[in-house]
Design a protein around this motif. Structure first.
Motif, PDB file in Angstrom:
ATOM      1  N   ALA A   1      44.373  48.193  36.670  1.00 22.12           N
ATOM      2  CA  ALA A   1      44.911  48.504  37.996  1.00 22.12           C
ATOM      3  C   ALA A   1      46.210  47.741  38.254  1.00 22.12           C
ATOM      4  CB  ALA A   1      43.875  48.179  39.065  1.00 22.12           C
ATOM      5  N   TYR A   2      46.255  46.470  37.859  1.00 20.29           N
ATOM      6  CA  TYR A   2      47.502  45.699  38.000  1.00 20.29           C
ATOM      7  C   TYR A   2      48.619  46.317  37.157  1.00 20.29           C
ATOM      8  CZ  TYR A   2      45.538  41.698  40.561  1.00 20.29           C
ATOM      9  OH  TYR A   2      44.980  40.885  41.515  1.00 20.29           O
ATOM     10  N   LEU A   3      48.280  46.762  35.960  1.00 26.37           N
ATOM     11  CA  LEU A   3      49.289  47.368  35.079  1.00 26.37           C
ATOM     12  C   LEU A   3      49.864  48.628  35.716  1.00 26.37           C
ATOM     13  CD1 LEU A   3      50.496  46.895  32.173  1.00 26.37           C
ATOM     14  CD2 LEU A   3      48.902  48.664  31.401  1.00 26.37           C
ATOM     15  N   LYS A   4      49.007  49.430  36.313  1.00 28.40           N
ATOM     16  CA  LYS A   4      49.466  50.647  36.985  1.00 28.40           C
ATOM     17  C   LYS A   4      50.393  50.317  38.145  1.00 28.40           C
ATOM     18  CE  LYS A   4      45.366  53.480  35.971  1.00 28.40           C
ATOM     19  NZ  LYS A   4      44.162  54.121  36.553  1.00 28.40           N
TER      20      LYS A   4
ATOM     21  N   PHE B   1      46.534  40.109  33.408  1.00 26.36           N
ATOM     22  CA  PHE B   1      45.299  39.551  32.861  1.00 26.36           C
ATOM     23  C   PHE B   1      44.758  38.386  33.691  1.00 26.36           C
ATOM     24  CE2 PHE B   1      43.319  36.270  30.122  1.00 26.36           C
ATOM     25  CZ  PHE B   1      42.120  36.933  29.880  1.00 26.36           C
ATOM     26  N   LYS B   2      45.591  37.384  33.977  1.00 26.33           N
ATOM     27  CA  LYS B   2      45.094  36.195  34.678  1.00 26.33           C
ATOM     28  C   LYS B   2      44.522  36.511  36.058  1.00 26.33           C
ATOM     29  CE  LYS B   2      47.579  32.488  32.310  1.00 26.33           C
ATOM     30  NZ  LYS B   2      48.599  31.408  32.438  1.00 26.33           N
ATOM     31  N   PRO B   3      45.221  37.304  36.883  1.00 23.97           N
ATOM     32  CA  PRO B   3      44.617  37.618  38.185  1.00 23.97           C
ATOM     33  C   PRO B   3      43.330  38.422  38.062  1.00 23.97           C
ATOM     34  CG  PRO B   3      46.679  38.832  37.878  1.00 23.97           C
ATOM     35  CD  PRO B   3      46.597  37.823  36.787  1.00 23.97           C
TER      36      PRO B   3
ATOM     37  N   ARG C   1      45.034  44.322  47.238  1.00 22.07           N
ATOM     38  CA  ARG C   1      44.318  45.276  48.084  1.00 22.07           C
ATOM     39  C   ARG C   1      44.571  46.721  47.670  1.00 22.07           C
ATOM     40  NH1 ARG C   1      45.715  42.137  53.793  1.00 22.07           N
ATOM     41  NH2 ARG C   1      43.830  40.841  53.839  1.00 22.07           N
ATOM     42  N   LEU C   2      45.630  46.954  46.919  1.00 25.27           N
ATOM     43  CA  LEU C   2      45.953  48.320  46.476  1.00 25.27           C
ATOM     44  C   LEU C   2      45.258  48.710  45.173  1.00 25.27           C
ATOM     45  CD1 LEU C   2      49.817  48.532  47.112  1.00 25.27           C
ATOM     46  CD2 LEU C   2      47.971  49.422  48.557  1.00 25.27           C
TER      47      LEU C   2
END
Length: 477
Positions: free
Chosen positions: A417-420, A442-444, A207-208
């Motif tokens: 976004a996940y990496l951040k 990557f997977k998500p 959600r973030l």
């Protein structure tokens, strides 16, 4: 106190805050978001985390008024008022006057003006502003009506985070500790028995994603009681929540009749909550504007072309069967008709399957240390303008030439976004652990885009459910 509590307190001594549900009960009846509550608790707490309730209540009474306050009458009587509040600024091209409204205390935009000095300082902008304002009452000579004048404004920005320090701090946490840390920053308890796995936790912090990545567009469908509204309403002053009412192209983008920018140009992200309750005016007009904007981040109104980095998230409820799976297998039919157009839906980068998330219980409320919400939201906002993360993600991936561009864009944007969120301390592919990147970034990202594509294929035979064969490169850091 847990080991993670101690680590957060030691690594972030100035930026962390001890949160309990009883502390937040002190704000009962006061309508302020979490970033204001955290700031006040920190301000009135001693080294032993004890809150000076008397001083805090005195501040609330004096500087954070409610709708039933007597501020209007006090202004008319000649009192100068100083309050911490949300101010909405509008410009009137016909008169050359900057107007303001303060909805929380009932001051309308035809009752408020901003002094030329305040506008010249550059500390206040069109749209929503949180800050400490000083108001006086002006009664002009002649027939002109009196009005409240905003004569001083100090933006509410108590933190200017040291991003390098934040990145250095990340290296002191394992990845799973950091995921728990991020959940704490969302004001939830990662140790709750409601969480069954780190896969579920990763979905929860999804959600973030729109908080830190520009022009990211997501759909979340979830049963009631999973905390959708709270996160987008309380964790950042840079977002806007639409709950009910009527939405038009003018309201979202630009009102040509009044020459005023809409919601999207003024915020970093926009959430449409309880989307079935929203009425959408002139659907074809709105669809056209949304298609263009979601594709390239720009829109044209009249002779003017404008851009924005605001992402859009649609939040809707979905009915589940006895196994807690959607009754309707065509998920997007749960959205209003304006979003049934597959060409529009294709422009959403991913979907969060909210039925896999826990229902909010008392056990999920945080009792422990986390970052001050205002500090954390500033960090996420800063990351929006950092291009190095997208470059790293692109370098990490093998993308076939025949890959659909929208699929590719979606996966890169989501993975970035996940990496951040999870690995803010990386500066190049050499800093990235390949296996962790594949598992947590990557997977998500791939799965969220895959849901969109699968749903498009169910709704429209023109779309294939097949995803491009994008892979993580076979080197390790």
């Amino acid at each position: 106190m847990t080991e993670l509590d101690e680590k957060i307190r030691d690594v972030f001594p100035e930026e962390s805050i001890y949160k309990t549900s009883t502390r937040y009960n002190m704000f009962a009846g006061v309508n302020v978001p979490s970033f204001i509550k955290d700031w006040l608790i920190k301000r009135y707490s001693n080294e032993n985390e004890e809150v000076d309730k008397e001083a805090l209540f005195a501040f609330l009474e004096k500087h954070i008024p409610g709708k039933d306050s007597d501020i209007k009458s006090r202004l008319i009587k000649g009192e100068s008022i100083q309050i911490l509040v949300r101010v909405i600024v509008e410009s009137d091209l016909k008169t050359g006057i900057f107007k303001f409204s303060i909805p929380d205390i009932g001051i309308k935009n035809n009752e408020g003006r901003i002094s030329e000095y305040v506008m010249r300082t550059g500390n206040i902008k069109e749209g929503e502003n949180w800050g400490i304002v000083t108001l006086d009452y002006v009664q002009p000579e002649g027939r002109e009506k009196g009005y409240a004048e905003l004569v001083k404004f100090k933006p509410f920005k108590p933190y200017t985070p040291d991003f390098d320090y934040y990145c250095a701090a990340r290296s002191r946490f394992s990845t799973k500790e950091w995921i728990d840390f991020v959940i704490r920053c969302m004001e939830y308890n990662p140790d709750s028995t409601q969480f069954e796995s780190y896969t579920q936790k990763l979905l929860f912090i999804s959600r973030l994603l729109i908080f830190c990545e520009p022009n990211l567009n997501i759909i979340e469908l979830a049963p009631k009681g999973t905390g959708k509204s709270y996160i987008f309403n309380n964790l950042s002053k840079y977002g806007w929540m639409i709950s009910g009412g009527k939405v038009t192209r003018a309201k979202l983008f630009y009102d040509m009749a009044s020459n005023k920018p809409g919601i999207i140009p003024n915020y970093e992200f926009v959430a449409m909550d309880e989307i079935k309750t929203i009425v959408f005016g002139n659907q074809e007009e709105l669809q056209g504007a949304l298609k263009g904007y979601l594709e390239n981040g720009s829109f044209t109104m009249g002779q003017a072309k404008q851009t924005s980095t605001a992402g859009l998230i649609l939040l809707g409820n979905i009915d589940l069967d006895s196994n807690r799976r959607p009754i309707n297998k065509k998920y997007f039919q749960e959205l209003p008709e304006v979003f049934h157009d597959t060409a529009l839906l294709d422009r959403f980068h991913g979907m969060i399957e909210g039925w896999y998330l826990p229902r909010i219980t008392e056990d999920l409320k945080l009792e422990g240390y986390s970052l001050n919400v205002e500090y954390f939201s500033e960090i996420l906002s800063m990351q929006r303008g950092m291009s190095k993360y997208a470059s790293i993600v692109t370098d990490m991936l093998e993308i076939p030439k025949e890959a659909d561009t929208r699929d590719t864009t979606a996966i890169i944007r989501l993975a970035t976004a996940y990496l951040k969120l999870l690995f803010p301390n990386v500066n190049s592919v050499m800093d990235v652990d390949r296996d962790e990147f594949e598992t947590f970034c990557f997977k998500p990202a791939y799965e969220k885009r895959k849901i969109v594509r699968a749903q498009l294929s169910i709704q429209d035979m023109e779309y294939s459910p097949k995803m491009p064969d994008i892979k993580v490169r076979s080197f390790n850091g």
